[in-house]
Motif scaffolding. Structure first.
Motif, PDB file in Angstrom:
ATOM      1  N   LYS A  51      12.445  13.774 -30.046  1.00 22.53           N
ATOM      2  CA  LYS A  51      11.402  13.792 -31.072  1.00 22.53           C
ATOM      3  C   LYS A  51      11.517  12.577 -31.987  1.00 22.53           C
ATOM      4  O   LYS A  51      10.519  11.962 -32.351  1.00 22.53           O
ATOM      5  N   ARG A  52      12.743  12.214 -32.363  1.00 21.00           N
ATOM      6  CA  ARG A  52      12.958  11.064 -33.237  1.00 21.00           C
ATOM      7  C   ARG A  52      12.531   9.777 -32.544  1.00 21.00           C
ATOM      8  O   ARG A  52      11.864   8.925 -33.130  1.00 21.00           O
ATOM      9  N   GLU A  53      12.918   9.613 -31.271  1.00 23.81           N
ATOM     10  CA  GLU A  53      12.538   8.402 -30.535  1.00 23.81           C
ATOM     11  C   GLU A  53      11.020   8.285 -30.419  1.00 23.81           C
ATOM     12  O   GLU A  53      10.459   7.202 -30.578  1.00 23.81           O
ATOM     13  N   GLU A  54      10.350   9.406 -30.188  1.00 23.87           N
ATOM     14  CA  GLU A  54       8.897   9.384 -30.088  1.00 23.87           C
ATOM     15  C   GLU A  54       8.262   9.013 -31.429  1.00 23.87           C
ATOM     16  O   GLU A  54       7.309   8.228 -31.479  1.00 23.87           O
ATOM     17  N   ARG A  55       8.788   9.546 -32.515  1.00 23.88           N
ATOM     18  CA  ARG A  55       8.262   9.236 -33.844  1.00 23.88           C
ATOM     19  C   ARG A  55       8.474   7.764 -34.184  1.00 23.88           C
ATOM     20  O   ARG A  55       7.578   7.091 -34.705  1.00 23.88           O
ATOM     21  N   VAL A  56       9.658   7.226 -33.860  1.00 20.00           N
ATOM     22  CA  VAL A  56       9.937   5.815 -34.135  1.00 20.00           C
ATOM     23  C   VAL A  56       9.006   4.918 -33.325  1.00 20.00           C
ATOM     24  O   VAL A  56       8.503   3.904 -33.832  1.00 20.00           O
ATOM     25  N   LEU A  57       8.748   5.282 -32.073  1.00 19.30           N
ATOM     26  CA  LEU A  57       7.830   4.490 -31.256  1.00 19.30           C
ATOM     27  C   LEU A  57       6.405   4.532 -31.808  1.00 19.30           C
ATOM     28  O   LEU A  57       5.697   3.525 -31.797  1.00 19.30           O
ATOM     29  N   GLN A  58       5.980   5.685 -32.304  1.00 17.61           N
ATOM     30  CA  GLN A  58       4.642   5.790 -32.887  1.00 17.61           C
ATOM     31  C   GLN A  58       4.534   4.972 -34.169  1.00 17.61           C
ATOM     32  O   GLN A  58       3.510   4.358 -34.433  1.00 17.61           O
ATOM     33  N   GLU A  59       5.602   4.971 -34.980  1.00 19.00           N
ATOM     34  CA  GLU A  59       5.587   4.182 -36.208  1.00 19.00           C
ATOM     35  C   GLU A  59       5.583   2.689 -35.896  1.00 19.00           C
ATOM     36  O   GLU A  59       4.952   1.895 -36.599  1.00 19.00           O
ATOM     37  N   ALA A  60       6.279   2.286 -34.851  1.00 22.36           N
ATOM     38  CA  ALA A  60       6.383   0.868 -34.515  1.00 22.36           C
ATOM     39  C   ALA A  60       5.153   0.358 -33.772  1.00 22.36           C
ATOM     40  O   ALA A  60       4.977  -0.858 -33.637  1.00 22.36           O
ATOM     41  N   ALA A  61       4.293   1.244 -33.321  1.00 24.03           N
ATOM     42  CA  ALA A  61       3.138   0.820 -32.525  1.00 24.03           C
ATOM     43  C   ALA A  61       2.141   0.017 -33.351  1.00 24.03           C
ATOM     44  O   ALA A  61       1.477  -0.869 -32.835  1.00 24.03           O
ATOM     45  N   GLY A  62       2.033   0.270 -34.657  1.00 30.52           N
ATOM     46  CA  GLY A  62       1.019  -0.384 -35.446  1.00 30.52           C
ATOM     47  C   GLY A  62       1.456  -1.648 -36.155  1.00 30.52           C
ATOM     48  O   GLY A  62       0.660  -2.288 -36.834  1.00 30.52           O
ATOM     49  N   ARG A  63       2.679  -2.071 -36.022  1.00 24.92           N
ATOM     50  CA  ARG A  63       3.131  -3.256 -36.762  1.00 24.92           C
ATOM     51  C   ARG A  63       3.736  -4.291 -35.824  1.00 24.92           C
ATOM     52  O   ARG A  63       4.112  -3.979 -34.701  1.00 24.92           O
ATOM     53  N   ASP A  64       3.838  -5.494 -36.341  1.00 29.89           N
ATOM     54  CA  ASP A  64       4.383  -6.605 -35.568  1.00 29.89           C
ATOM     55  C   ASP A  64       5.899  -6.604 -35.712  1.00 29.89           C
ATOM     56  O   ASP A  64       6.441  -6.787 -36.805  1.00 29.89           O
ATOM     57  N   LEU A  65       6.582  -6.386 -34.629  1.00 25.50           N
ATOM     58  CA  LEU A  65       8.040  -6.275 -34.666  1.00 25.50           C
ATOM     59  C   LEU A  65       8.742  -7.625 -34.657  1.00 25.50           C
ATOM     60  O   LEU A  65       9.957  -7.693 -34.831  1.00 25.50           O
ATOM     61  N   THR A  66       7.997  -8.711 -34.478  1.00 20.70           N
ATOM     62  CA  THR A  66       8.624 -10.032 -34.485  1.00 20.70           C
ATOM     63  C   THR A  66       8.818 -10.554 -35.900  1.00 20.70           C
ATOM     64  O   THR A  66       9.610 -11.466 -36.109  1.00 20.70           O
TER      65      THR A  66
END
Length: 91
Positions: A51-66
């Motif tokens: 559940k935590r990994e899925e939530r982190v992936l959803q949070e990271a989907a909308g921003r630029d990780l670079t």
């Protein structure tokens, strides 16, 4: 006569109690399933880590990780050393 009966019961107690316990357990098992009904299909839930990994992936989907801030810009990154807290600062 009683001592002979008690000695025989004590000697052969495992041979008498095991079949009785086996029958009582089998009857109780089947009676419980008869009262409860047919077993329902159990659905597996996700683990907390999943559940935590899925939530982190959803949070990271909308921003630029670079684009990350450097550690030099973070002034609160390193706390003061515990041993230096009680020493007067040299000026």
């Amino acid at each position: 006569m009683w001592p002979l009966i008690f000695t025989a019961l004590r000697t052969y107690a495992p041979y008498i109690t095991f079949p009785v316990a086996l029958v009582a357990g089998a009857v109780g098992y089947h009676l419980e399933w008869f009262i409860r009904g047919t077993p329902q299909k159990i659905t597996e839930e996700q683990s907390i880590v999943e559940k935590r990994e899925e939530r982190v992936l959803q949070e990271a989907a909308g921003r630029d990780l670079t684009q990350i801030t450097s550690l030099k810009e973070k002034k609160e990154f390193t706390p003061k050393a515990v041993l230096n807290r009680n020493r007067p600062e040299k000026s």
